[in-house]
Design a protein around this motif. Structure first.
Motif, PDB file in Angstrom:
ATOM      1  N   ILE A 196       0.841  -1.205   0.000  1.00  0.00           N
ATOM      2  CA  ILE A 196       0.000   0.000   0.000  1.00  0.00           C
ATOM      3  C   ILE A 196       0.871   1.248   0.000  1.00  0.00           C
ATOM      4  O   ILE A 196       0.630   2.198  -0.763  1.00  0.00           O
ATOM      5  CB  ILE A 196      -0.953  -0.003   1.217  1.00  0.00           C
ATOM      6  CG1 ILE A 196      -2.001  -1.121   1.078  1.00  0.00           C
ATOM      7  CG2 ILE A 196      -1.643   1.355   1.359  1.00  0.00           C
ATOM      8  CD1 ILE A 196      -2.861  -1.307   2.329  1.00  0.00           C
ATOM      9  N   LEU A 197       1.891   1.265   0.845  1.00  0.00           N
ATOM     10  CA  LEU A 197       2.771   2.431   0.906  1.00  0.00           C
ATOM     11  C   LEU A 197       3.550   2.600  -0.392  1.00  0.00           C
ATOM     12  O   LEU A 197       3.695   3.728  -0.893  1.00  0.00           O
ATOM     13  CB  LEU A 197       3.731   2.302   2.089  1.00  0.00           C
ATOM     14  CG  LEU A 197       4.750   3.436   2.243  1.00  0.00           C
ATOM     15  CD1 LEU A 197       4.074   4.797   2.285  1.00  0.00           C
ATOM     16  CD2 LEU A 197       5.610   3.210   3.485  1.00  0.00           C
ATOM     17  N   ALA A 198       4.066   1.510  -0.944  1.00  0.00           N
ATOM     18  CA  ALA A 198       4.792   1.602  -2.211  1.00  0.00           C
ATOM     19  C   ALA A 198       3.895   2.171  -3.305  1.00  0.00           C
ATOM     20  O   ALA A 198       4.330   2.997  -4.122  1.00  0.00           O
ATOM     21  CB  ALA A 198       5.321   0.227  -2.611  1.00  0.00           C
ATOM     22  N   LYS A 246      -0.067  14.653   6.274  1.00  0.00           N
ATOM     23  CA  LYS A 246      -1.051  13.727   6.848  1.00  0.00           C
ATOM     24  C   LYS A 246      -0.794  12.310   6.361  1.00  0.00           C
ATOM     25  O   LYS A 246      -0.851  11.350   7.150  1.00  0.00           O
ATOM     26  CB  LYS A 246      -2.463  14.162   6.472  1.00  0.00           C
ATOM     27  CG  LYS A 246      -3.555  13.277   7.051  1.00  0.00           C
ATOM     28  CD  LYS A 246      -4.945  13.802   6.694  1.00  0.00           C
ATOM     29  CE  LYS A 246      -6.039  12.920   7.287  1.00  0.00           C
ATOM     30  NZ  LYS A 246      -7.397  13.440   6.950  1.00  0.00           N
ATOM     31  N   GLU A 247      -0.511  12.166   5.087  1.00  0.00           N
ATOM     32  CA  GLU A 247      -0.247  10.838   4.536  1.00  0.00           C
ATOM     33  C   GLU A 247       1.030  10.238   5.116  1.00  0.00           C
ATOM     34  O   GLU A 247       1.096   9.034   5.373  1.00  0.00           O
ATOM     35  CB  GLU A 247      -0.164  10.910   3.010  1.00  0.00           C
ATOM     36  CG  GLU A 247      -1.516  11.183   2.352  1.00  0.00           C
ATOM     37  CD  GLU A 247      -1.393  11.606   0.907  1.00  0.00           C
ATOM     38  OE1 GLU A 247      -2.423  11.622   0.218  1.00  0.00           O
ATOM     39  OE2 GLU A 247      -0.264  11.926   0.448  1.00  0.00           O
ATOM     40  N   ARG A 248       2.039  11.055   5.329  1.00  0.00           N
ATOM     41  CA  ARG A 248       3.269  10.554   5.931  1.00  0.00           C
ATOM     42  C   ARG A 248       3.018  10.092   7.370  1.00  0.00           C
ATOM     43  O   ARG A 248       3.541   9.054   7.793  1.00  0.00           O
ATOM     44  CB  ARG A 248       4.355  11.633   5.898  1.00  0.00           C
ATOM     45  CG  ARG A 248       4.911  11.895   4.512  1.00  0.00           C
ATOM     46  CD  ARG A 248       5.961  12.984   4.530  1.00  0.00           C
ATOM     47  NE  ARG A 248       7.194  12.540   5.167  1.00  0.00           N
ATOM     48  CZ  ARG A 248       8.192  11.929   4.518  1.00  0.00           C
ATOM     49  NH1 ARG A 248       8.089  11.657   3.230  1.00  0.00           N
ATOM     50  NH2 ARG A 248       9.285  11.571   5.169  1.00  0.00           N
ATOM     51  N   ALA A 249       2.214  10.841   8.096  1.00  0.00           N
ATOM     52  CA  ALA A 249       1.879  10.423   9.465  1.00  0.00           C
ATOM     53  C   ALA A 249       1.127   9.097   9.450  1.00  0.00           C
ATOM     54  O   ALA A 249       1.378   8.214  10.289  1.00  0.00           O
ATOM     55  CB  ALA A 249       1.051  11.504  10.150  1.00  0.00           C
ATOM     56  N   ALA A 309       1.328   6.801   7.050  1.00  0.00           N
ATOM     57  CA  ALA A 309       2.260   5.767   6.601  1.00  0.00           C
ATOM     58  C   ALA A 309       3.138   5.290   7.753  1.00  0.00           C
ATOM     59  O   ALA A 309       3.393   4.087   7.903  1.00  0.00           O
ATOM     60  CB  ALA A 309       3.130   6.303   5.473  1.00  0.00           C
ATOM     61  N   GLU A 310       3.574   6.213   8.578  1.00  0.00           N
ATOM     62  CA  GLU A 310       4.490   5.851   9.656  1.00  0.00           C
ATOM     63  C   GLU A 310       3.829   4.954  10.696  1.00  0.00           C
ATOM     64  O   GLU A 310       4.403   3.941  11.098  1.00  0.00           O
ATOM     65  CB  GLU A 310       5.057   7.132  10.276  1.00  0.00           C
ATOM     66  CG  GLU A 310       6.058   7.795   9.342  1.00  0.00           C
ATOM     67  CD  GLU A 310       6.385   9.230   9.707  1.00  0.00           C
ATOM     68  OE1 GLU A 310       6.063   9.636  10.853  1.00  0.00           O
ATOM     69  OE2 GLU A 310       6.954   9.938   8.854  1.00  0.00           O
ATOM     70  N   ASP A 323      -6.422   1.770  11.045  1.00  0.00           N
ATOM     71  CA  ASP A 323      -7.136   2.968  10.604  1.00  0.00           C
ATOM     72  C   ASP A 323      -6.324   3.717   9.554  1.00  0.00           C
ATOM     73  O   ASP A 323      -6.870   4.208   8.560  1.00  0.00           O
ATOM     74  CB  ASP A 323      -7.435   3.887  11.793  1.00  0.00           C
ATOM     75  CG  ASP A 323      -8.480   3.314  12.735  1.00  0.00           C
ATOM     76  OD1 ASP A 323      -9.284   2.452  12.283  1.00  0.00           O
ATOM     77  OD2 ASP A 323      -8.510   3.712  13.910  1.00  0.00           O
ATOM     78  N   ALA A 324      -5.027   3.812   9.778  1.00  0.00           N
ATOM     79  CA  ALA A 324      -4.159   4.457   8.795  1.00  0.00           C
ATOM     80  C   ALA A 324      -4.144   3.673   7.490  1.00  0.00           C
ATOM     81  O   ALA A 324      -4.158   4.253   6.396  1.00  0.00           O
ATOM     82  CB  ALA A 324      -2.747   4.588   9.349  1.00  0.00           C
ATOM     83  N   ALA A 325      -4.119   2.341   7.600  1.00  0.00           N
ATOM     84  CA  ALA A 325      -4.157   1.510   6.390  1.00  0.00           C
ATOM     85  C   ALA A 325      -5.471   1.708   5.636  1.00  0.00           C
ATOM     86  O   ALA A 325      -5.476   1.770   4.397  1.00  0.00           O
ATOM     87  CB  ALA A 325      -3.974   0.046   6.756  1.00  0.00           C
ATOM     88  N   ASN A 326      -6.579   1.812   6.360  1.00  0.00           N
ATOM     89  CA  ASN A 326      -7.866   2.050   5.711  1.00  0.00           C
ATOM     90  C   ASN A 326      -7.833   3.341   4.896  1.00  0.00           C
ATOM     91  O   ASN A 326      -8.296   3.392   3.745  1.00  0.00           O
ATOM     92  CB  ASN A 326      -8.979   2.148   6.758  1.00  0.00           C
ATOM     93  CG  ASN A 326      -9.280   0.828   7.431  1.00  0.00           C
ATOM     94  OD1 ASN A 326      -8.989  -0.240   6.885  1.00  0.00           O
ATOM     95  ND2 ASN A 326      -9.857   0.881   8.619  1.00  0.00           N
ATOM     96  N   ALA A 327      -7.266   4.395   5.493  1.00  0.00           N
ATOM     97  CA  ALA A 327      -7.223   5.688   4.816  1.00  0.00           C
ATOM     98  C   ALA A 327      -6.342   5.633   3.571  1.00  0.00           C
ATOM     99  O   ALA A 327      -6.716   6.149   2.503  1.00  0.00           O
ATOM    100  CB  ALA A 327      -6.718   6.758   5.783  1.00  0.00           C
ATOM    101  N   LEU A 328      -5.171   5.015   3.676  1.00  0.00           N
ATOM    102  CA  LEU A 328      -4.272   4.950   2.531  1.00  0.00           C
ATOM    103  C   LEU A 328      -4.770   3.978   1.465  1.00  0.00           C
ATOM    104  O   LEU A 328      -4.519   4.183   0.275  1.00  0.00           O
ATOM    105  CB  LEU A 328      -2.859   4.580   2.998  1.00  0.00           C
ATOM    106  CG  LEU A 328      -2.141   5.690   3.770  1.00  0.00           C
ATOM    107  CD1 LEU A 328      -0.828   5.184   4.350  1.00  0.00           C
ATOM    108  CD2 LEU A 328      -1.889   6.909   2.880  1.00  0.00           C
ATOM    109  N   TRP A 329      -5.472   2.944   1.887  1.00  0.00           N
ATOM    110  CA  TRP A 329      -6.087   2.016   0.924  1.00  0.00           C
ATOM    111  C   TRP A 329      -7.091   2.768   0.052  1.00  0.00           C
ATOM    112  O   TRP A 329      -7.133   2.588  -1.170  1.00  0.00           O
ATOM    113  CB  TRP A 329      -6.758   0.885   1.687  1.00  0.00           C
ATOM    114  CG  TRP A 329      -7.436  -0.183   0.898  1.00  0.00           C
ATOM    115  CD1 TRP A 329      -8.785  -0.467   0.884  1.00  0.00           C
ATOM    116  CD2 TRP A 329      -6.845  -1.176   0.034  1.00  0.00           C
ATOM    117  NE1 TRP A 329      -9.062  -1.545   0.082  1.00  0.00           N
ATOM    118  CE2 TRP A 329      -7.889  -2.010  -0.447  1.00  0.00           C
ATOM    119  CE3 TRP A 329      -5.536  -1.441  -0.355  1.00  0.00           C
ATOM    120  CZ2 TRP A 329      -7.663  -3.068  -1.307  1.00  0.00           C
ATOM    121  CZ3 TRP A 329      -5.307  -2.511  -1.228  1.00  0.00           C
ATOM    122  CH2 TRP A 329      -6.360  -3.303  -1.687  1.00  0.00           C
TER     123      TRP A 329
END
Length: 271
Positions: free
Chosen positions: A77-79, A95-98, A100-101, A110-116
């Motif tokens: 997902i991050l790649a 926000k995306e970097r936060a 991702a970290e 929750d972060a994975a849901n947002a980046l997905w």
């Protein structure tokens, strides 16, 4: 039952199911199975690539078939997010970097849901994976990124896109992710929270960078437990992917992953 197929030495995209089904286990595979999984019904496959050799062919122990990713997909997902940002000519937002970290270092869902959602769900992931060299990975349905399906061979291809250099970065020798993106992923994978530092790190003699995944299936109560990353052992740098499913507890799955990582790296080092 765990399939005792031959230790397949795969090219970046080559896999012949018919040949795998008919092949007899060689000594390395027999040794791997005995060390990693002498009994039980859980499945396990491990893949190892020695970055310090000229070969671009990882050793794969067990059948290179599909497994649920659980949280190891967070690296993918991050790649994908970084590749999409590169295409747009900018980096990730603050926000995306936060997100991702915490997604990588603490496996925050929750972060994975947002980046997905940010990458466009499975279609976005699969479009990026074509460019990253993955050939078999299928994104999970809807918001269920943890049900993405992948192979150990594909996970080595993803790790090569992150950790490889020059000809080790991709089958064509090109790097799809730029150096800033690759360094960012490597850095986060080397800062995994202490309670999540198990997995392929068990085979490391010194340094490691990894991402683990674990998921209890509602239908069976059994566990998918996976680990992928880069380790240093015996003076060599290895990319290692271990995928398992069918363990009765998470603890059993972690133990299986770590035994498999040690056995696979030992066999790869002896080649």
């Amino acid at each position: 039952m765990l399939a005792a197929s031959a230790a397949l030495i795969l090219s970046a995209g080559a896999f012949d199911p018919a040949a795998a089904a008919s092949a007899r286990p060689d000594a390395a595979t027999v040794d791997f199975l005995a060390r990693a999984h002498p009994q039980g019904k859980a499945r396990v496959t491990a893949a190892v690539l020695d970055l310090d050799t000229a070969s671009a062919r990882p050793a794969v122990y067990g059948d290179d078939v599909l497994f649920d990713t659980a949280s190891i997909v967070k690296v993918d997902i991050l790649a994908t997010a970084l590749l999409q940002a590169q295409d747009a000519g900018h980096g990730l937002t603050a926000k995306e970097r936060a997100q991702a970290e915490v997604m990588i270092e603490h496996s925050d869902n929750d972060a994975a849901n947002a980046l997905w959602r940010r990458i466009g769900l499975a279609p976005g992931l699969e479009a990026a994976n074509k460019r990253l060299g993955l050939t078999s990975t299928k994104g999970g349905p809807g918001g269920k990124w943890g049900l993405t399906r992948t192979t150990a061979g594909d996970q080595i291809r993803l790790l090569r896109a992150v950790f490889g250099t020059g000809s080790a970065a991709s089958p064509t020798g090109s790097t799809v992710l730029n150096e800033a993106s690759r360094t960012y992923i490597r850095t986060l994978m080397s800062r995994i929270a202490g309670e999540q530092s198990w997995g392929v790190s068990a085979a490391a003699g010194s340094g490691w960078a990894l991402k683990n995944g674990w998921l209890q299936r509602n239908t069976t109560g059994l566990w998918d437990v996976n680990s992928v990353g880069r380790i240093t052992a015996g003076g060599h740098h290895y990319l290692v992917a271990v995928l398992t499913d069918g363990s009765p507890t998470m603890k059993d799955g972690v133990s299986l992953v770590e035994r498999a990582a040690r056995a696979a790296v030992t066999n790869a080092a002896a080649r």
